[in-house]
Enzyme design. Sequence first.
Site, mmCIF file in Angstrom:
data_model
loop_
_atom_site.group_PDB
_atom_site.id
_atom_site.type_symbol
_atom_site.label_atom_id
_atom_site.label_comp_id
_atom_site.label_asym_id
_atom_site.label_seq_id
_atom_site.Cartn_x
_atom_site.Cartn_y
_atom_site.Cartn_z
ATOM 1 C CE LYS A 162 20.607 0.894 12.139
ATOM 2 N NZ LYS A 162 19.259 1.416 12.218
ATOM 3 C CB CYS A 176 13.028 -2.635 7.278
ATOM 4 S SG CYS A 176 14.805 -2.910 7.316
ATOM 5 N N GLY A 188 14.753 1.390 24.407
ATOM 6 C CA GLY A 188 15.079 0.239 23.580
ATOM 7 C C GLY A 188 15.989 0.684 22.456
ATOM 8 C CB ILE A 221 13.509 2.673 18.241
ATOM 9 C CG1 ILE A 221 13.290 1.538 17.240
ATOM 10 C CG2 ILE A 221 12.992 3.985 17.655
ATOM 11 C CD1 ILE A 221 11.830 1.243 16.940
ATOM 12 N NE ARG A 242 -0.536 0.147 4.979
ATOM 13 C CZ ARG A 242 -1.147 0.055 6.161
ATOM 14 N NH1 ARG A 242 -2.455 -0.153 6.194
ATOM 15 N NH2 ARG A 242 -0.473 0.159 7.288
ATOM 16 C CG HIS A 297 47.799 -8.662 15.499
ATOM 17 N ND1 HIS A 297 47.246 -8.099 16.629
ATOM 18 C CD2 HIS A 297 48.974 -8.015 15.278
ATOM 19 C CE1 HIS A 297 48.062 -7.159 17.080
ATOM 20 N NE2 HIS A 297 49.125 -7.091 16.273
#
Length: 464
Positions: free
Chosen positions: A51, A42, A181, A183, A35, A443
Amino acid sequence: MAETFDLIVLGSGPGGYVSAIRAAQLGLKVAIVEREKLGGICLNWGCIPTKALLRTSEIFHYMTHAGNYGLTADKVGYELDKIVARSRQVSGQLNAGVKGLMKKNKIAVVEGTGKLTGKGKLSVTQGDQTRDLEAKEIIVATGARARDLPFAKADGKHIWTYRHAMTPTVMPSKLLVIGSGAIGVEFASFYSDMGADVTIVEMLDRVLPVEDADVSAFMEKALKKQKMTILTGAGVEALTDTGKGVTAKIKTKDGKSEEHQFSHAIVAIGIVPNTEDIGLEALGVKTERGHIVVDGFGQTNVPGIRAIGDVTGPPWLAHKASHEGIIAVEHIAGKNPHPFETWNIPGCTYSRPQVASVGLTEAKAKEAGHEVKVGNFPFIGNGKAIALGEAEGFIKTVFDAKTGELLGAHMIGAEVTELIQGYVIARQLETTEEELMHTVFAHPTLSEMMHEGVLSAYGRAVHF
């Protein structure tokens, strides 16, 4: 006449579109109904654009602390509209990518609002047009939306949900974040790094309450070090838009109620599954607290109707939805996949510092009756972390003392969201501490701390 398919997917988030692609790969004739925009919350309003914003704030943080690296950066600033535009461009690029994948896999994209109208039947409405679709199997992947405070609906002016917080027209001067949380903490991190005075209110006794207690404690110290105000065991009793900002009545852990003024507030108190008005009740699809009840193959109590992703309950994670979708589709196609389980789903928080975890916390492992061995290795013991100027954080491992099973892993610090997958793979392969101890880690890398975290649980850590 209804258009006929082998599978109809209702919702095109990371659960829905991945399901559709896998079904097409298996030779099924597929339609996907959306829709809004392909990619769902997401891709368009969640994981991806946040992000992009957090990357901006991370770079801004480094620019304002250039002196720590022997650099000089004068007149450091930002243009908010360009920050938002970049975030939206990233989402737009991926939305176009999903469109391309639908075309590549010959998946019919049906735009509009879908509703189950009978066994194997779904109608899609857009404006005054309606299309009727039929299929042997229907997967409901309608996701979830932000939960509003019952006494203060977010309208995008001074009271925001995550959608509003992703497209600000002004930078908050004094920001209230309700809920700690993933978010809530991510937005707190972004706005704090961009210069806002941030207060976090959490009704439970610690921030990031689903994480290991040691991670929560470290995160609270880190946020306070960044000058944020953290109020745990507290609740917002009232939130009023004054026209110029918001007035919040906050009840603190000692039972006192205080009024505080903020320029803006972000409500991050959870999500609500999108199960209303899609025809579930008429068909008798079982739900609990709004979430659709399913088995390990996404099957509901009604044959031919499956559900995946946020609409089925926690953990509310994109990668969980994608995996559920693949299992559901492979089961439809007769491929006999293993039923879905949540025991090895990683969780990530992309704040500063980052948090990542998989499996049982130390407390949960003990509650489950395990005798445990616990390792803990700090970032300060890692050469790469020190060279990066990111020496704050730690990696914690939880092993079963009798079997050597890796029960859980918990990290906080730079780039741990990229590191966690190593432990996820180890758990999937049922690797014990012995194999992990004998694995060679390159390393210098941050991943060496994962090795040391295992060694630490058995008293063998080398560099700390």
